[in-house]
Design a protein around this motif. Structure first.
Motif, mmCIF file in Angstrom:
data_model
loop_
_atom_site.group_PDB
_atom_site.id
_atom_site.type_symbol
_atom_site.label_atom_id
_atom_site.label_comp_id
_atom_site.label_asym_id
_atom_site.label_seq_id
_atom_site.Cartn_x
_atom_site.Cartn_y
_atom_site.Cartn_z
ATOM 1 N N ARG A 49 0.868 -1.181 0.000
ATOM 2 C CA ARG A 49 0.000 0.000 0.000
ATOM 3 C C ARG A 49 0.899 1.224 0.000
ATOM 4 N NH1 ARG A 49 -2.774 1.036 4.533
ATOM 5 N NH2 ARG A 49 -1.602 -0.409 5.819
ATOM 6 N N ILE A 50 0.667 2.122 -0.929
ATOM 7 C CA ILE A 50 1.429 3.379 -0.948
ATOM 8 C C ILE A 50 0.481 4.470 -0.458
ATOM 9 C CG2 ILE A 50 2.619 5.061 -2.422
ATOM 10 C CD1 ILE A 50 3.498 2.552 -4.098
ATOM 11 N N VAL A 51 0.794 4.997 0.702
ATOM 12 C CA VAL A 51 -0.082 5.990 1.335
ATOM 13 C C VAL A 51 0.545 7.365 1.133
ATOM 14 C CG1 VAL A 51 -1.325 6.591 3.451
ATOM 15 C CG2 VAL A 51 -0.652 4.212 3.047
ATOM 16 N N ALA A 52 -0.121 8.153 0.298
ATOM 17 C CA ALA A 52 0.453 9.455 -0.067
ATOM 18 C C ALA A 52 -0.332 10.596 0.568
ATOM 19 C CB ALA A 52 0.433 9.603 -1.580
ATOM 20 N N GLU A 53 0.366 11.677 0.818
ATOM 21 C CA GLU A 53 -0.262 12.917 1.315
ATOM 22 C C GLU A 53 -0.972 13.585 0.130
ATOM 23 O OE1 GLU A 53 -0.037 14.462 4.460
ATOM 24 O OE2 GLU A 53 0.852 12.608 5.188
ATOM 25 N N PRO A 54 -2.005 14.411 0.389
ATOM 26 C CA PRO A 54 -2.712 15.062 -0.745
ATOM 27 C C PRO A 54 -1.780 15.900 -1.639
ATOM 28 C CG PRO A 54 -3.961 15.321 1.280
ATOM 29 C CD PRO A 54 -2.667 14.708 1.671
ATOM 30 N N GLY A 55 -0.739 16.455 -1.054
ATOM 31 C CA GLY A 55 0.146 17.312 -1.837
ATOM 32 C C GLY A 55 1.310 16.587 -2.501
ATOM 33 N N THR A 56 1.378 15.288 -2.364
ATOM 34 C CA THR A 56 2.483 14.526 -2.970
ATOM 35 C C THR A 56 2.374 14.573 -4.491
ATOM 36 O OG1 THR A 56 2.333 13.014 -1.104
ATOM 37 C CG2 THR A 56 3.657 12.285 -2.955
ATOM 38 N N HIS A 57 3.506 14.809 -5.145
ATOM 39 C CA HIS A 57 3.487 14.870 -6.604
ATOM 40 C C HIS A 57 3.386 13.471 -7.201
ATOM 41 C CE1 HIS A 57 5.360 19.139 -6.862
ATOM 42 N NE2 HIS A 57 4.070 19.154 -6.698
ATOM 43 N N TYR A 58 2.700 13.414 -8.318
ATOM 44 C CA TYR A 58 2.439 12.149 -9.017
ATOM 45 C C TYR A 58 3.750 11.440 -9.388
ATOM 46 C CZ TYR A 58 0.427 9.249 -12.811
ATOM 47 O OH TYR A 58 0.053 8.222 -13.635
ATOM 48 N N ARG A 59 4.754 12.202 -9.817
ATOM 49 C CA ARG A 59 6.013 11.571 -10.248
ATOM 50 C C ARG A 59 6.713 10.868 -9.083
ATOM 51 N NH1 ARG A 59 8.757 16.980 -11.829
ATOM 52 N NH2 ARG A 59 8.906 17.937 -9.821
ATOM 53 N N GLU A 60 6.549 11.412 -7.874
ATOM 54 C CA GLU A 60 7.161 10.775 -6.705
ATOM 55 C C GLU A 60 6.460 9.446 -6.397
ATOM 56 O OE1 GLU A 60 7.267 13.164 -3.171
ATOM 57 O OE2 GLU A 60 8.580 11.752 -2.151
ATOM 58 N N ILE A 61 5.130 9.455 -6.569
ATOM 59 C CA ILE A 61 4.360 8.218 -6.347
ATOM 60 C C ILE A 61 4.804 7.150 -7.354
ATOM 61 C CG2 ILE A 61 2.021 7.223 -6.431
ATOM 62 C CD1 ILE A 61 1.032 10.038 -5.504
ATOM 63 N N VAL A 62 4.958 7.557 -8.613
ATOM 64 C CA VAL A 62 5.389 6.619 -9.657
ATOM 65 C C VAL A 62 6.802 6.097 -9.348
ATOM 66 C CG1 VAL A 62 5.969 6.418 -12.127
ATOM 67 C CG2 VAL A 62 3.861 7.545 -11.443
ATOM 68 N N ALA A 63 7.665 6.984 -8.860
ATOM 69 C CA ALA A 63 9.040 6.582 -8.513
ATOM 70 C C ALA A 63 9.034 5.555 -7.380
ATOM 71 C CB ALA A 63 9.855 7.809 -8.121
ATOM 72 N N VAL A 64 8.181 5.769 -6.396
ATOM 73 C CA VAL A 64 8.078 4.828 -5.265
ATOM 74 C C VAL A 64 7.501 3.490 -5.743
ATOM 75 C CG1 VAL A 64 6.890 4.431 -3.071
ATOM 76 C CG2 VAL A 64 7.982 6.614 -3.489
ATOM 77 N N MET A 65 6.530 3.557 -6.646
ATOM 78 C CA MET A 65 5.949 2.333 -7.220
ATOM 79 C C MET A 65 7.012 1.543 -7.992
ATOM 80 S SD MET A 65 2.310 3.754 -8.564
ATOM 81 C CE MET A 65 1.195 2.406 -8.677
ATOM 82 N N ASP A 66 7.894 2.268 -8.675
ATOM 83 C CA ASP A 66 8.996 1.623 -9.406
ATOM 84 C C ASP A 66 9.920 0.878 -8.445
ATOM 85 O OD1 ASP A 66 8.115 2.487 -11.819
ATOM 86 O OD2 ASP A 66 9.658 4.013 -12.127
ATOM 87 N N LEU A 67 10.222 1.528 -7.314
ATOM 88 C CA LEU A 67 11.108 0.899 -6.318
ATOM 89 C C LEU A 67 10.455 -0.368 -5.765
ATOM 90 C CD1 LEU A 67 12.331 4.030 -4.317
ATOM 91 C CD2 LEU A 67 13.667 2.666 -5.913
#
Lengths: 166, 163
Positions: free
Chosen positions: B126-144
């Motif tokens: 589960r990737i739990v992101a803050e409302p202000g988290t940028h989409y590219r950072e989420i994608v980068a974490v998903m890649d990891l």
């Protein structure tokens, strides 16, 4: 002497010996280029172009894109296909998680897909929706779009990215 | 005297062997720019996800073998396993252009790989992101997470339950 007379006679008759440009090597290059371009089209799979100004995030994902309904979220607007549905500002101004104009458009799209499925004699399966999000958008926007998709019965989501060379 | 006619014949053959390539060239010259203009040189790939059905989400969620979560907090990346904190990796100081820098990425990767080794049945995170988290950072974490052996990533908002 004989060669000289032959050259003279050929010149007189207007036979081209070497004045024409040799196109054979150029033809070889062009043929290779044509095959290369055609191959890239065949191997490319589903071809889609993000709307101008939208920068997709880079990723190491390997899964190819399939034919699907495309929702694009750029820094200003939310689009379904090339149709502008609402602005990001309007969508964020509401306290609700559901984006009403997007939900209405998704409902219409789903009904259209249902009719096509009936005409083709297929069963209505879960349809994939591809989200083309700009890398700069905030998670709150994506979250609202995903909530609206889920509410509209679209559970299978594909996040479009640009393939990053490792 | 007998050789003369033979020479003339070969001379005629030389004239006839020229291929007229110009019409084909013209076709190619038109066709290639047209194909190149319509070609897409960016390779678009997708990360597939499945959202929980509204009815199913309201009911009980299916039990996972190991509940692994990566929280993107304003100050740190927090990795949790079954509710217990496994690691806290500083975020703001290591953030470069909205992406985790190499050291933070390596740390996240190592912890996730260790979690996968300890629970090989689990393929979800589960990737739990803050409302202000940028989409590219989420994608980068998903890649990891994918590189560590967790291909099924679920996105969750830090404030709201559900997605």
């Amino acid at each position: 002497m004989r060669r000289a007379s032959q050259r003279r006679s050929s010149r007189r008759r207007g036979v081209s010996g070497g004045h024409g440009v040799s196109l054979t090597s150029l033809m070889d290059i062009l043929t290779c280029l044509l095959f290369f371009v055609l191959k890239s089209f065949v191997a490319g799979g589903e071809v889609t172009v993000p709307p101008p100004g939208l920068e997709l995030p880079k990723s190491t994902a390997e899964q190819a894109m399939k034919s699907s309904l495309v929702i694009a979220i750029d820094r200003e607007a939310i689009l379904v296909g090339s149709e502008r549905i609402t602005t990001v500002r309007e969508a964020m101004a509401s306290d609700q998680m559901l984006i009403e104009p997007l939900a209405a458009r998704l409902k219409a799209a789903r009904e259209q897909m249902h009719e096509i499925a009936i005409m083709k004699g297929d069963t209505l399966e879960d349809h994939v929706v591809t989200i083309q999000g700009d890398e700069e958008i905030e998670f709150r926007v994506l979250q609202k779009v995903m909530y609206t998709l889920n509410d509209g019965g679209f559970q299978d989501i594909a996040l479009a990215v640009i393939k990053k060379n490792a | 005297m007998a050789q003369r006619p033979r020479k003339r014949r070969s001379f005629r053959q030389l004239i006839n062997c020229d291929l007229e390539l110009r019409p084909l060239m013209n076709v190619f010259i038109v066709l290639i720019p047209m194909l190149l203009m319509s070609a897409v040189f960016m390779e678009i790939r997708v990360i597939e996800m499945t959202l929980p059905r509204a009815a199913l989400a309201a009911e009980q969620k299916p039990q996972q073998p190991f509940d692994l979560a990566l929280r993107i907090r304003p100050q740190a990346y927090v990795i949790e396993g079954d509710g217990a904190t496994l690691a806290v990796i500083p975020r703001v100081e290591t953030l470069s252009r909205g992406l985790p820098v190499a050291e933070a990425a390596a740390q996240i990767s190592n912890i996730l790989t260790a979690a996968v080794a300890a629970h090989p049945d689990n393929k979800e995170i589960r990737i739990v992101a803050e409302p202000g988290t940028h989409y590219r950072e989420i994608v980068a974490v998903m890649d990891l997470a994918r590189a560590a052996g967790l291909p099924q990533a679920a996105l969750e908002g830090a404030e709201s339950e559900g997605i």
